[in-house]
Design a protein around this motif. Structure first.
Motif, short mmCIF file in Angstrom:
data_model
loop_
_atom_site.label_atom_id
_atom_site.label_comp_id
_atom_site.label_asym_id
_atom_site.label_seq_id
_atom_site.Cartn_x
_atom_site.Cartn_y
_atom_site.Cartn_z
N THR A 61 8.67 3.46 72.92
CA THR A 61 9.69 4.67 73.01
C THR A 61 9.05 5.92 73.19
O THR A 61 9.51 6.52 73.82
N LEU A 62 8.03 6.26 72.50
CA LEU A 62 7.43 7.76 72.77
C LEU A 62 7.02 7.92 74.27
O LEU A 62 7.21 8.77 74.88
N VAL A 63 6.33 6.75 74.74
CA VAL A 63 5.86 6.82 76.03
C VAL A 63 7.12 6.91 77.15
O VAL A 63 7.12 7.60 78.03
N GLN A 64 8.21 6.24 76.79
CA GLN A 64 9.56 6.07 77.70
C GLN A 64 10.18 7.46 77.56
O GLN A 64 10.70 8.00 78.73
N MET A 65 9.98 8.08 76.26
CA MET A 65 10.53 9.54 76.08
C MET A 65 9.80 10.60 77.23
O MET A 65 10.36 11.44 77.73
N LEU A 66 8.52 10.31 76.89
CA LEU A 66 7.52 11.30 77.70
C LEU A 66 7.84 11.05 79.13
O LEU A 66 8.00 11.88 80.27
N GLN A 67 7.96 9.88 79.86
CA GLN A 67 8.32 9.63 81.27
C GLN A 67 9.54 9.94 81.67
O GLN A 67 9.93 10.67 82.78
N VAL A 68 10.65 9.96 80.77
CA VAL A 68 11.96 10.55 81.00
C VAL A 68 11.97 12.33 81.39
O VAL A 68 12.40 12.84 82.34
N ILE A 69 10.85 12.85 80.36
CA ILE A 69 11.01 14.31 80.30
C ILE A 69 10.20 14.65 81.63
O ILE A 69 10.32 15.49 82.30
N ARG A 70 9.12 13.83 81.92
CA ARG A 70 8.32 14.04 83.13
C ARG A 70 9.14 13.99 84.57
O ARG A 70 9.03 14.68 85.43
N SER A 71 10.11 13.00 84.71
CA SER A 71 10.89 12.85 85.62
C SER A 71 12.06 13.47 85.88
O SER A 71 12.61 13.97 87.10
N GLU A 72 12.70 13.91 84.63
CA GLU A 72 14.04 14.39 84.69
C GLU A 72 14.22 15.66 84.01
O GLU A 72 15.21 16.59 83.79
N GLY A 73 12.88 15.96 83.31
CA GLY A 73 13.15 17.25 82.46
C GLY A 73 13.59 16.83 81.04
O GLY A 73 14.21 15.77 80.87
N LEU A 74 13.53 18.07 80.32
CA LEU A 74 14.02 17.58 78.67
C LEU A 74 15.52 17.22 78.83
O LEU A 74 16.01 16.42 77.86
N PRO A 79 18.15 11.78 71.63
CA PRO A 79 16.98 11.44 72.61
C PRO A 79 16.72 10.18 72.30
O PRO A 79 16.42 9.26 73.44
N LEU A 80 16.67 9.62 70.87
CA LEU A 80 16.20 8.07 70.74
C LEU A 80 17.31 7.24 71.17
O LEU A 80 17.38 6.17 71.86
N GLN A 81 18.59 7.48 71.00
CA GLN A 81 19.72 6.79 71.59
C GLN A 81 19.66 6.55 73.08
O GLN A 81 19.81 5.66 73.59
N SER A 82 19.41 7.90 73.68
CA SER A 82 19.52 7.62 74.96
C SER A 82 18.49 6.80 75.86
O SER A 82 18.63 5.91 76.45
N VAL A 83 17.50 6.79 75.29
CA VAL A 83 16.00 6.02 75.48
C VAL A 83 16.45 4.59 75.25
O VAL A 83 16.13 3.65 75.96
N ASN A 84 17.14 4.34 74.14
CA ASN A 84 17.39 3.05 73.48
C ASN A 84 18.23 2.48 74.65
O ASN A 84 18.19 1.17 74.93
N THR A 85 19.38 3.30 75.12
CA THR A 85 20.42 2.45 76.12
C THR A 85 19.52 2.10 77.46
O THR A 85 19.76 1.07 77.89
N ARG A 86 18.71 2.80 77.67
CA ARG A 86 17.81 2.53 78.95
C ARG A 86 17.21 1.28 78.60
O ARG A 86 16.83 0.43 79.56
N GLN A 87 16.58 1.06 77.37
CA GLN A 87 15.74 -0.36 77.10
C GLN A 87 16.62 -1.27 77.28
O GLN A 87 16.14 -2.53 77.67
N GLN A 88 18.11 -1.21 76.63
CA GLN A 88 18.85 -2.37 76.72
C GLN A 88 19.36 -2.72 77.91
O GLN A 88 19.42 -4.11 78.23
N THR A 89 19.36 -2.02 78.71
CA THR A 89 20.04 -2.24 80.09
C THR A 89 19.00 -2.60 81.15
O THR A 89 19.17 -3.01 82.30
#
Length: 352
Positions: A50-63, A24-34
């Motif tokens: 990072t935590l905020v972005q992880m929660l945003q991904v879960i909210r919009s795309e699910g776990l 999950p950290l790697q996935s969010v990090n790739t989004r941050q980089q791009t």
């Protein structure tokens, strides 16, 4: 089983476990980089930590959004670590035999020096990159697909508002119609088809130049790791301790320090690589789309500033340091376990 094959299998096993834990950290990090935001828009472009972005991904795309691209990533990790550790051990064995031969001739103390460790790690890393780059192109595409689709949708909305003659409720209906469009399923085969359509076979080696240069990352990592382990064992031998073996916790800590040094040094190249491998529609601004490595570097400096090369670095440090520590620890324990089992089997055979 040769020690090269054993280390390859142990490295693959350790890599898979570390990847699952930190994905999950790697996935969010790739989004941050791009994420690409021009200087004048950077005040509006921040999307939180990072935590905020992880929660945003879960909210919009699910776990499942945090694990997008996990299957090819696990394949890539197993293949990558297996290839790397196999060739690393092959080259390490060669370097150690050369050092021993030099000692017999009266040159050196029989141990492998820092420069030799760098060369060993670089050779193993280069072979690994050439074999596995296509897998990581697909992983990057899958990790950033939703992000790119959202940018494409935003561009369509802006064009509709700017160019259409719709007003009031008509415009609202058109915008709502765009929002209701469901994205097409996007898996490994879809990603591969898209990459091939864009650039043919060459597309699977996008970002290969910064990736090859990044071979110095594991080189620096292993130089620090091997030198630190060697120092620990020598210190214990000098003190004439009963055992000079290194514990799992010590391997974990040394692995963390080694990866931290390597990550901070090479992070800008990782950002360039990720941006080249992602779908270029991830930016609605043509000035932030890249045709190659130098084009990406020049545009990033000109339009976003030097800080763009360090986007998401704190996330990457946490993810890569923890993953490397887990990998080193599990790999060493698997090697020890195999040695223990091999000894037991040998004793059983001898007792018969």
């Amino acid at each position: 089983m040769s020690n090269a094959v054993l280390n390859g299998l142990a490295g693959a096993g350790g890599g898979i476990i570390a990847q699952i834990i930190t994905y999950p950290l790697q996935s969010v990090n790739t989004r941050q980089q791009t994420e690409r935001v021009a200087k004048k828009s950077q005040s509006q472009g921040s999307s939180g930590g990072t935590l905020v972005q992880m929660l945003q991904v879960i909210r919009s795309e699910g776990l499942g959004g945090l694990y997008s691209g996990l299957k090819p990533s696990l394949l890539g990790t197993a293949t990558s670590q297996g290839i790397y550790y196999y060739f690393y051990q092959v080259f390490k064995n060669k370097a150690e035999s050369i050092a021993a031969a030099n000692k017999r001739k009266g040159h050196g103390d029989g141990t492998v020096g820092m420069l030799s460790w760098l060369v060993v790690a670089a050779l193993a890393g280069a072979l690994n990159v050439l074999f596995t780059n296509p897998i990581w192109v697909l992983v990057t595409r899958m990790q950033t697909h939703t992000q790119a689709e959202q940018k494409i949708l935003e561009a369509k909305k802006e064009a509709l508002i700017r160019e259409s003659g719709f007003i009031g409720s008509s415009l609202h209906d058109k915008l709502r119609e765009l929002d209701s469009v469901k994205p097409n399923p996007y898996g490994t085969f879809q990603a591969a088809y898209e990459v091939y359509n864009e650039a043919g076979i060459r597309g699977f080696w996008k970002g290969i130049i910064p990736t090859l240069i990044m071979v110095c990352n594991p080189s620096i990592q292993f130089m620090i790791y091997e030198s630190s382990i060697k120092h620990l064992k020598k210190k214990r031998a000098d003190k004439k301790q009963s055992s000079i073996k290194v514990s799992a916790l010590e391997v974990f800590l040394v692995g963390a320090i080694a990866k931290l040094g390597a990550t901070v040094t090479t992070y800008p190249l990782l950002v360039v690589k990720s941006r080249l491998q992602a779908k270029q529609e991830i930016s609605t601004n043509n000035s932030l789309r890249y045709s190659g490595t130098m084009d990406a570097i020049v545009k990033m400096i000109h339009y976003e500033g030097f800080s763009s090369f360090y986007k998401g670095m704190s996330t990457k440090i946490v993810q890569s340091v923890f993953a490397a520590s887990v990998l080193f620890m599990i790999k060493e324990e698997l090697v020890k376990l195999y040695a223990l089992l091999a000894n037991k089997i040998l004793l059983l055979k001898l007792s018969k």
